[in-house]
Design a protein around this motif. Sequence first.
Motif, PDB file in Angstrom:
ATOM      1  N   LYS A  66       0.992  -1.085   0.109  1.00 27.61           N
ATOM      2  CA  LYS A  66       0.071  -0.009  -0.010  1.00 27.61           C
ATOM      3  C   LYS A  66       0.906   1.261   0.074  1.00 27.61           C
ATOM      4  CE  LYS A  66      -4.112  -1.809   1.879  1.00 27.61           C
ATOM      5  NZ  LYS A  66      -5.070  -1.757   3.017  1.00 27.61           N
ATOM      6  N   LEU A  67       0.475   2.350  -0.684  1.00 28.10           N
ATOM      7  CA  LEU A  67       1.222   3.613  -0.766  1.00 28.10           C
ATOM      8  C   LEU A  67       0.434   4.606  -0.080  1.00 28.10           C
ATOM      9  CD1 LEU A  67       2.612   2.694  -4.423  1.00 28.10           C
ATOM     10  CD2 LEU A  67       3.686   2.042  -2.316  1.00 28.10           C
ATOM     11  N   ALA A  68       1.212   5.538   0.565  1.00 27.33           N
ATOM     12  CA  ALA A  68       0.469   6.691   1.147  1.00 27.33           C
ATOM     13  C   ALA A  68       1.345   7.955   0.987  1.00 27.33           C
ATOM     14  CB  ALA A  68       0.150   6.221   2.579  1.00 27.33           C
ATOM     15  N   VAL A  69       0.776   8.991   1.314  1.00 26.72           N
ATOM     16  CA  VAL A  69       1.761  10.399   1.362  1.00 26.72           C
ATOM     17  C   VAL A  69       1.527  10.956   3.036  1.00 26.72           C
ATOM     18  CG1 VAL A  69       1.680  12.744   0.495  1.00 26.72           C
ATOM     19  CG2 VAL A  69       1.437  10.931  -0.945  1.00 26.72           C
ATOM     20  N   GLY A  70       2.363  11.148   3.459  1.00 22.99           N
ATOM     21  CA  GLY A  70       2.381  12.054   4.659  1.00 22.99           C
ATOM     22  C   GLY A  70       3.239  13.244   4.676  1.00 22.99           C
ATOM     23  N   SER A  71       2.621  14.437   4.410  1.00 22.60           N
ATOM     24  CA  SER A  71       3.329  15.815   4.353  1.00 22.60           C
ATOM     25  C   SER A  71       2.770  16.828   5.094  1.00 22.60           C
ATOM     26  CB  SER A  71       2.929  15.903   2.702  1.00 22.60           C
ATOM     27  OG  SER A  71       3.436  17.421   2.599  1.00 22.60           O
ATOM     28  N   SER A  72       3.485  17.689   5.533  1.00 22.92           N
ATOM     29  CA  SER A  72       2.987  18.849   6.303  1.00 22.92           C
ATOM     30  C   SER A  72       2.379  19.833   5.446  1.00 22.92           C
ATOM     31  CB  SER A  72       4.221  19.341   7.022  1.00 22.92           C
ATOM     32  OG  SER A  72       4.986  18.503   7.810  1.00 22.92           O
ATOM     33  N   SER A  73       2.449  19.757   4.175  1.00 27.25           N
ATOM     34  CA  SER A  73       2.122  20.559   3.327  1.00 27.25           C
ATOM     35  C   SER A  73       0.504  20.962   3.200  1.00 27.25           C
ATOM     36  CB  SER A  73       2.444  20.664   1.968  1.00 27.25           C
ATOM     37  OG  SER A  73       1.938  21.604   1.087  1.00 27.25           O
ATOM     38  N   ARG A  74      -0.242  21.939   3.491  1.00 28.04           N
ATOM     39  CA  ARG A  74      -1.479  22.265   3.002  1.00 28.04           C
ATOM     40  C   ARG A  74      -1.881  22.367   1.523  1.00 28.04           C
ATOM     41  NH1 ARG A  74      -4.487  24.357   7.573  1.00 28.04           N
ATOM     42  NH2 ARG A  74      -3.049  24.415   9.425  1.00 28.04           N
ATOM     43  N   ASN A  75      -0.816  22.351   0.703  1.00 27.25           N
ATOM     44  CA  ASN A  75      -1.186  22.530  -0.809  1.00 27.25           C
ATOM     45  C   ASN A  75      -0.754  20.921  -1.189  1.00 27.25           C
ATOM     46  OD1 ASN A  75      -1.266  25.260  -1.396  1.00 27.25           O
ATOM     47  ND2 ASN A  75       0.776  25.367  -0.530  1.00 27.25           N
ATOM     48  N   THR A  76      -0.768  19.954  -0.335  1.00 27.34           N
ATOM     49  CA  THR A  76      -0.472  18.509  -0.946  1.00 27.34           C
ATOM     50  C   THR A  76      -1.614  18.030  -1.700  1.00 27.34           C
ATOM     51  OG1 THR A  76       0.558  17.808   1.215  1.00 27.34           O
ATOM     52  CG2 THR A  76      -0.463  16.130  -0.208  1.00 27.34           C
ATOM     53  N   ARG A  77      -2.881  18.349  -1.866  1.00 29.64           N
ATOM     54  CA  ARG A  77      -3.754  17.778  -2.811  1.00 29.64           C
ATOM     55  C   ARG A  77      -3.835  18.498  -4.050  1.00 29.64           C
ATOM     56  NH1 ARG A  77      -6.795  13.262  -0.724  1.00 29.64           N
ATOM     57  NH2 ARG A  77      -6.922  13.368   1.567  1.00 29.64           N
ATOM     58  N   THR A  78      -3.667  19.720  -4.150  1.00 32.10           N
ATOM     59  CA  THR A  78      -3.346  20.514  -5.418  1.00 32.10           C
ATOM     60  C   THR A  78      -1.930  19.901  -6.109  1.00 32.10           C
ATOM     61  OG1 THR A  78      -3.808  22.552  -4.178  1.00 32.10           O
ATOM     62  CG2 THR A  78      -2.759  22.781  -6.334  1.00 32.10           C
ATOM     63  N   ILE A  79      -0.989  19.578  -5.317  1.00 28.02           N
ATOM     64  CA  ILE A  79       0.438  19.301  -5.917  1.00 28.02           C
ATOM     65  C   ILE A  79       0.015  17.893  -6.653  1.00 28.02           C
ATOM     66  CG2 ILE A  79       2.700  18.532  -5.449  1.00 28.02           C
ATOM     67  CD1 ILE A  79       2.652  20.731  -3.286  1.00 28.02           C
ATOM     68  N   LEU A  80      -0.585  16.809  -5.796  1.00 27.63           N
ATOM     69  CA  LEU A  80      -0.664  15.683  -6.519  1.00 27.63           C
ATOM     70  C   LEU A  80      -1.739  15.525  -7.541  1.00 27.63           C
ATOM     71  CD1 LEU A  80      -1.354  13.619  -2.895  1.00 27.63           C
ATOM     72  CD2 LEU A  80       0.677  13.410  -4.457  1.00 27.63           C
ATOM     73  N   GLU A  81      -2.376  16.219  -7.671  1.00 29.02           N
ATOM     74  CA  GLU A  81      -3.348  16.475  -8.928  1.00 29.02           C
ATOM     75  C   GLU A  81      -2.564  17.103  -9.859  1.00 29.02           C
ATOM     76  OE1 GLU A  81      -6.743  15.908  -9.550  1.00 29.02           O
ATOM     77  OE2 GLU A  81      -7.332  15.297  -7.413  1.00 29.02           O
ATOM     78  N   LYS A  82      -1.768  18.099  -9.636  1.00 29.21           N
ATOM     79  CA  LYS A  82      -1.162  18.620 -10.786  1.00 29.21           C
ATOM     80  C   LYS A  82       0.069  17.627 -11.416  1.00 29.21           C
ATOM     81  CE  LYS A  82      -1.435  23.423 -10.874  1.00 29.21           C
ATOM     82  NZ  LYS A  82      -2.065  23.644 -12.293  1.00 29.21           N
ATOM     83  N   ILE A  83       0.409  17.055 -10.693  1.00 25.34           N
ATOM     84  CA  ILE A  83       1.542  16.065 -11.148  1.00 25.34           C
ATOM     85  C   ILE A  83       0.894  14.590 -11.448  1.00 25.34           C
ATOM     86  CG2 ILE A  83       3.522  16.955  -9.826  1.00 25.34           C
ATOM     87  CD1 ILE A  83       3.534  14.545  -7.884  1.00 25.34           C
ATOM     88  N   GLY A  84      -0.258  14.583 -11.638  1.00 21.00           N
ATOM     89  CA  GLY A  84      -1.059  13.417 -12.173  1.00 21.00           C
ATOM     90  C   GLY A  84      -1.265  12.249 -11.148  1.00 21.00           C
ATOM     91  N   LEU A  85      -1.073  12.653  -9.818  1.00 20.50           N
ATOM     92  CA  LEU A  85      -0.888  11.390  -8.747  1.00 20.50           C
ATOM     93  C   LEU A  85      -2.259  11.702  -7.951  1.00 20.50           C
ATOM     94  CD1 LEU A  85       2.401  11.055  -7.470  1.00 20.50           C
ATOM     95  CD2 LEU A  85       1.060   9.556  -8.952  1.00 20.50           C
ATOM     96  N   GLY A  86      -3.300  12.658  -8.319  1.00 18.07           N
ATOM     97  CA  GLY A  86      -4.515  12.782  -7.509  1.00 18.07           C
ATOM     98  C   GLY A  86      -5.173  11.278  -7.613  1.00 18.07           C
TER      99      GLY A  86
END
Length: 223
Positions: free
Chosen positions: A108-128
Amino acid sequence: MYEAVIFDLDGVLCSTDEFHYLAWKKLADRLHIPFDRADNRRQRGVSRMESLEILLEKSDVSYSEEQKRELAAEKNAEYVRLLQNLTEADLSDEVRQTLNALRAMGLKLAVGSSSRNTRTILEKIGLGGFFDAVADGNDIRHSKPDPEVFLVAAQRLGLAPSVCLVVEDAQAGIDAANAGGFDSCAIGAAAGYAAAKFSLAAFAELRELVEQAGSGRNGKAAG
Ligand code: G6P
Ligand code: MG
């Protein structure tokens, strides 16, 4: 044997850490505060407001809480402006292929980031929508080196920390992983950090590390 890998975002999955640097540098220059890459390394993994405090350590001026919120908002506006240039091409083939290989191994794969911009970034790089769980700066009260964001990610995966490997480019992130009972793997700016259980020179090496852990061999030692 690992059941999941939890990735930090900025500086691990994509190079947004450079945008953080540029946006803080622009603010520091405007305020005539010295700011360099060593200062920026200390901002990795910590929240926006804590990052601002690191920048203001070298300021002669003392700012009110309201002014600090405005300065943080100014930096974030510049950072978000830089993020607009992100596209799927900013996800490297190395990272994409390694993520797919790890998933094919049943992890299983997950993200753990302090960034409040995480969702935006994941969408932009195609990982949403790609990850099994995402925990970010909007989910937590304490940022790294507190383990909260990784504990939330593990909880959302339904797994114990002991079966999750955390991949980080921040020393604060390695400390957070260790404090939460996770195995830690340092990469990029944190590579060679003595507190990390593993240290990698390249993202693609993760595949071999996880395979070796699965076969009961030791994996690649830190340093
Ligand atoms: C990540 C970065 C930090 C950044 C933090 C908050 O952890 O490594 O440098 O300060 O996220 O990011 P945000 O996008 O919410 O300002
Ligand atoms: Mg990072």
